[in-house]
Motif scaffolding. Structure first.
Motif, PDB file in Angstrom:
ATOM      1  N   ARG A   8       0.852  -1.279  -0.178  1.00 14.77           N
ATOM      2  CA  ARG A   8      -0.036  -0.033  -0.037  1.00 14.77           C
ATOM      3  C   ARG A   8       0.877   1.234  -0.082  1.00 14.77           C
ATOM      4  NH1 ARG A   8      -4.288  -1.449  -2.298  1.00 14.77           N
ATOM      5  NH2 ARG A   8      -5.132   0.558  -1.430  1.00 14.77           N
ATOM      6  N   GLU A   9       2.153   1.185  -0.102  1.00 18.74           N
ATOM      7  CA  GLU A   9       3.031   2.372  -0.089  1.00 18.74           C
ATOM      8  C   GLU A   9       2.720   3.149  -1.199  1.00 18.74           C
ATOM      9  OE1 GLU A   9       7.240   1.370  -0.038  1.00 18.74           O
ATOM     10  OE2 GLU A   9       6.949   0.001   1.829  1.00 18.74           O
ATOM     11  N   LYS A  10       2.937   4.423  -1.156  1.00 16.04           N
ATOM     12  CA  LYS A  10       2.331   5.396  -2.084  1.00 16.04           C
ATOM     13  C   LYS A  10       3.703   6.088  -2.835  1.00 16.04           C
ATOM     14  CE  LYS A  10      -1.917   7.005  -0.076  1.00 16.04           C
ATOM     15  NZ  LYS A  10      -2.428   8.332   0.394  1.00 16.04           N
ATOM     16  N   THR A  11       4.883   5.530  -2.380  1.00 14.44           N
ATOM     17  CA  THR A  11       5.910   5.567  -3.034  1.00 14.44           C
ATOM     18  C   THR A  11       6.681   4.234  -3.671  1.00 14.44           C
ATOM     19  OG1 THR A  11       7.357   5.564  -1.055  1.00 14.44           O
ATOM     20  CG2 THR A  11       6.748   7.809  -1.690  1.00 14.44           C
ATOM     21  N   HIS A  63       9.634  -0.833  -8.823  1.00 11.10           N
ATOM     22  CA  HIS A  63      10.774  -0.027  -8.625  1.00 11.10           C
ATOM     23  C   HIS A  63      10.786   1.005  -9.929  1.00 11.10           C
ATOM     24  CE1 HIS A  63      11.665  -3.598  -6.487  1.00 11.10           C
ATOM     25  NE2 HIS A  63      12.621  -2.851  -5.498  1.00 11.10           N
ATOM     26  N   LEU A  64      11.303   2.162  -9.462  1.00 13.68           N
ATOM     27  CA  LEU A  64      11.550   3.222 -10.418  1.00 13.68           C
ATOM     28  C   LEU A  64      13.142   3.247 -10.835  1.00 13.68           C
ATOM     29  CD1 LEU A  64       9.829   5.831 -11.342  1.00 13.68           C
ATOM     30  CD2 LEU A  64      11.134   7.145  -9.531  1.00 13.68           C
ATOM     31  N   ILE A  65      12.888   3.409 -12.412  1.00 10.38           N
ATOM     32  CA  ILE A  65      14.319   3.513 -13.120  1.00 10.38           C
ATOM     33  C   ILE A  65      14.610   4.856 -13.088  1.00 10.38           C
ATOM     34  CG2 ILE A  65      15.400   2.965 -15.056  1.00 10.38           C
ATOM     35  CD1 ILE A  65      13.605   0.589 -15.653  1.00 10.38           C
ATOM     36  N   VAL A  66      13.679   5.775 -13.422  1.00 15.51           N
ATOM     37  CA  VAL A  66      14.025   7.246 -13.487  1.00 15.51           C
ATOM     38  C   VAL A  66      12.940   7.960 -13.306  1.00 15.51           C
ATOM     39  CG1 VAL A  66      15.772   7.070 -15.475  1.00 15.51           C
ATOM     40  CG2 VAL A  66      13.442   7.365 -16.181  1.00 15.51           C
ATOM     41  N   ASP A  67      13.167   9.267 -12.756  1.00 11.78           N
ATOM     42  CA  ASP A  67      11.762  10.074 -12.420  1.00 11.78           C
ATOM     43  C   ASP A  67      10.933  10.214 -13.732  1.00 11.78           C
ATOM     44  OD1 ASP A  67      12.804  10.409  -9.863  1.00 11.78           O
ATOM     45  OD2 ASP A  67      13.778  12.261 -10.465  1.00 11.78           O
ATOM     46  N   ASP A  68       9.723  10.556 -13.584  1.00 10.64           N
ATOM     47  CA  ASP A  68       8.829  10.769 -14.594  1.00 10.64           C
ATOM     48  C   ASP A  68       9.181  11.676 -15.430  1.00 10.64           C
ATOM     49  OD1 ASP A  68       7.045   8.794 -13.204  1.00 10.64           O
ATOM     50  OD2 ASP A  68       6.067  10.534 -11.858  1.00 10.64           O
ATOM     51  N   GLU A  69       9.625  13.084 -15.102  1.00 10.27           N
ATOM     52  CA  GLU A  69      10.286  13.892 -15.919  1.00 10.27           C
ATOM     53  C   GLU A  69      11.062  13.567 -16.858  1.00 10.27           C
ATOM     54  OE1 GLU A  69       9.904  14.111 -12.592  1.00 10.27           O
ATOM     55  OE2 GLU A  69       8.340  15.577 -12.059  1.00 10.27           O
ATOM     56  N   VAL A  70      11.955  12.822 -16.337  1.00  6.38           N
ATOM     57  CA  VAL A  70      13.139  12.317 -17.165  1.00  6.38           C
ATOM     58  C   VAL A  70      12.658  11.305 -18.348  1.00  6.38           C
ATOM     59  CG1 VAL A  70      15.298  10.879 -17.371  1.00  6.38           C
ATOM     60  CG2 VAL A  70      14.997  12.607 -15.431  1.00  6.38           C
ATOM     61  N   ALA A  71      11.658  10.365 -17.756  1.00 10.28           N
ATOM     62  CA  ALA A  71      11.090   9.344 -18.710  1.00 10.28           C
ATOM     63  C   ALA A  71      10.465  10.337 -19.727  1.00 10.28           C
ATOM     64  CB  ALA A  71      10.207   8.611 -17.894  1.00 10.28           C
ATOM     65  N   PRO A 100      -1.171   0.499  -6.205  1.00 18.01           N
ATOM     66  CA  PRO A 100      -0.698   1.576  -5.257  1.00 18.01           C
ATOM     67  C   PRO A 100       0.687   2.111  -5.539  1.00 18.01           C
ATOM     68  CG  PRO A 100      -1.994  -0.089  -4.126  1.00 18.01           C
ATOM     69  CD  PRO A 100      -1.668  -0.808  -5.412  1.00 18.01           C
ATOM     70  N   GLY A 101       1.055   3.443  -5.476  1.00 22.50           N
ATOM     71  CA  GLY A 101       2.212   3.892  -5.779  1.00 22.50           C
ATOM     72  C   GLY A 101       2.577   4.217  -7.128  1.00 22.50           C
ATOM     73  N   VAL A 102       2.125   3.064  -7.857  1.00 18.19           N
ATOM     74  CA  VAL A 102       2.458   3.308  -9.313  1.00 18.19           C
ATOM     75  C   VAL A 102       1.609   4.170 -10.073  1.00 18.19           C
ATOM     76  CG1 VAL A 102       2.724   1.992 -11.649  1.00 18.19           C
ATOM     77  CG2 VAL A 102       3.509   0.805  -9.408  1.00 18.19           C
ATOM     78  N   LYS A 103       0.380   4.248  -9.604  1.00 19.26           N
ATOM     79  CA  LYS A 103      -0.555   5.111 -10.548  1.00 19.26           C
ATOM     80  C   LYS A 103      -0.407   6.636 -10.110  1.00 19.26           C
ATOM     81  CE  LYS A 103      -4.328   4.924  -6.782  1.00 19.26           C
ATOM     82  NZ  LYS A 103      -5.692   4.338  -6.572  1.00 19.26           N
ATOM     83  N   GLN A 104       0.243   7.061  -9.010  1.00 18.65           N
ATOM     84  CA  GLN A 104       0.748   8.348  -9.034  1.00 18.65           C
ATOM     85  C   GLN A 104       1.709   8.789 -10.214  1.00 18.65           C
ATOM     86  OE1 GLN A 104      -1.078  10.397  -7.064  1.00 18.65           O
ATOM     87  NE2 GLN A 104      -2.215   8.493  -6.507  1.00 18.65           N
ATOM     88  N   HIS A 105       2.598   7.732 -10.614  1.00 19.11           N
ATOM     89  CA  HIS A 105       3.554   8.078 -11.765  1.00 19.11           C
ATOM     90  C   HIS A 105       2.897   8.014 -12.903  1.00 19.11           C
ATOM     91  CE1 HIS A 105       6.973   7.961  -9.081  1.00 19.11           C
ATOM     92  NE2 HIS A 105       6.575   6.886  -8.348  1.00 19.11           N
ATOM     93  N   LEU A 106       1.697   7.259 -13.070  1.00 18.31           N
ATOM     94  CA  LEU A 106       0.890   7.066 -14.320  1.00 18.31           C
ATOM     95  C   LEU A 106       0.247   8.571 -14.670  1.00 18.31           C
ATOM     96  CD1 LEU A 106      -0.491   5.737 -16.558  1.00 18.31           C
ATOM     97  CD2 LEU A 106      -2.505   5.329 -14.994  1.00 18.31           C
ATOM     98  N   PHE A 107      -0.317   8.819 -13.290  1.00 14.94           N
ATOM     99  CA  PHE A 107      -1.123  10.435 -13.544  1.00 14.94           C
ATOM    100  C   PHE A 107      -0.124  11.494 -14.011  1.00 14.94           C
ATOM    101  CE2 PHE A 107      -4.265   8.346 -10.375  1.00 14.94           C
ATOM    102  CZ  PHE A 107      -4.772   7.653 -11.398  1.00 14.94           C
TER     103      PHE A 107
END
Length: 377
Positions: A8-11, A63-71, A100-107
């Motif tokens: 349930r982690e948001k990060t 796991h996050l490879i790069v930040d959304d902005e970089v992607a 959970p967590g992933v969808k914030q990066h999606l948005f």
């Protein structure tokens, strides 16, 4: 539902340094467009998942490879990206975008692309929970042609698919009630002969189709890695052989189409998306007319009106761009044929042309609809 563990982690944790190069390279070209996958790892444990092919099935935490902005910057500066044209897929290879967590990066990723005024076809594929608040985030987009494809199979063997199909069914209902600009597809897959192709499954799929703008159905990738995983899990072989293409036997398809008569159902993902948005198919399937025999007349009319056979010099220019030989290019009213190509090279050309591009070594087999030969002999 099986006892899968969803954090349930948001990060999302940073990707480990030893991540395989095939996953650290987070942009690749697939038939439905440029695929952006800067998050890897999924706990859902669907046994047929393509993560087996990337040696990543054991990574259960995203796991996050790069930040959304970089992607996003990497995506729009990719050699194959064309504004307003190139189809985009987000988080479709190595995680589920609504975890959970992933969808914030999606948005965040979607909003970044949208604020740039881009109108590219954008695909988001999920089998997880979509809440009304999630739909509100999607409905804020103004430019992207967004389609959410909700994967549902009806499979109840937890060794094959431990996630209850009721979750996807509920997500589709939420989209039906809350989404207006966002298009929604019942992504009926994988259909496996003898497992989820009974009249009961067909009736459930038809009922769910009422919540969707269109239904797309397809079979299963059955590669060595997936067969080996199932054997270790005690699942009898799904088919007598593995195959490069998805397996969906002729008889299974016939029964599906008989059951779905009168509803918009499509063999190809891009065809269902085109119908949902009222535009022509970005893969140019109209050139392979037997694919289109099941399409609604309104969609056949749109695709036929936009079907244009490209000129030789236009095709050569694209071939040079992807480092393909410009010799022996053959063009007919149905397809372009090249030699020595990879899928990524062909798909880039196909999307740039809105016209089918095939390789001579892998010719189109009439009336098999791009599927494996198993069940079509």
């Amino acid at each position: 539902m099986a006892s899968i563990r969803i954090s349930r982690e948001k990060t999302v944790r940073p990707a480990p340094a030893n991540l395989p190069p095939s996953l650290r390279s987070y942009i690749d070209y697939r038939k439905s467009g440029l695929s952006l996958n800067h998050i890897v790892g999924c706990p859902l444990d669907c046994g047929y998942c393509v993560r087996h092919l990337f040696d990543n099935f054991s990574m259960k935490r995203p796991h996050l490879i790069v930040d959304d902005e970089v992607a996003v910057e990497s995506l729009i500066n990719h050699w194959a990206f064309r504004a307003h044209t190139t189809p985009i897929q987000i988080f479709n290879r190595a995680t589920d975008p609504f975890l959970p967590g992933v969808k914030q990066h999606l948005f965040t990723t979607l909003k970044d692309l949208d604020r740039r005024g881009l109108s590219n076809p954008t695909l988001v594929i999920t089998r997880w929970k979509i809440d009304p608040a999630d739909v509100e985030q999607l409905e804020m987009l103004e430019n992207l042609k967004l389609t959410v494809l909700v994967t549902w199979s009806g499979i109840d063997d937890e060794r094959v698919e431990p996630v209850s199909s009721a979750i996807a069914a509920r997500s589709l209902e939420v989209l039906a009630k809350k989404a207006f600009r966002t298009k929604k597809i019942l992504y009926w897959r994988p259909i496996i002969s003898g497992m989820n192709d009974t009249p009961m499954h067909f009736a459930s799929a038809r009922q769910l189709a009422e919540f969707a703008d269109a239904t797309v159905f397809t079979g299963v990738f059955y590669r060595d890695e997936i067969r080996d995983y199932f054997r270790q899990a005690g699942v009898p072989d799904l088919y007598e052989a593995v195959a490069r293409r998805k397996i969906l036997p002729r008889e299974t398809e016939r029964r599906i189409l008989d059951h779905f008569e009168g509803l918009p159902i499509f063999r190809k993902t891009s065809c269902g998306i085109a119908y949902a948005h009222g535009v022509s198919d970005f893969n140019g399937h109209w050139g392979i007319n037997e694919l289109c025999e099941i399409c609604p007349e309104s969609q056949r009319r749109i695709c036929s009106q936009h079907h244009r056979t490209p000129g030789l010099e236009q095709v050569r220019e694209l071939a040079r761009l992807v480092s393909l030989s410009t010799d022996d290019i053959d063009i007919s009213e149905h397809r372009v044929q090249v030699i020595g190509s990879t899928e990524a090279q062909r798909y880039f050309m196909q999307h740039a042309l809105n016209f089918q591009v095939h390789d001579r070594a892998q010719p189109h087999r009439q009336h098999m609809h791009g599927r494996a030969e198993i069940g079509w002999e």
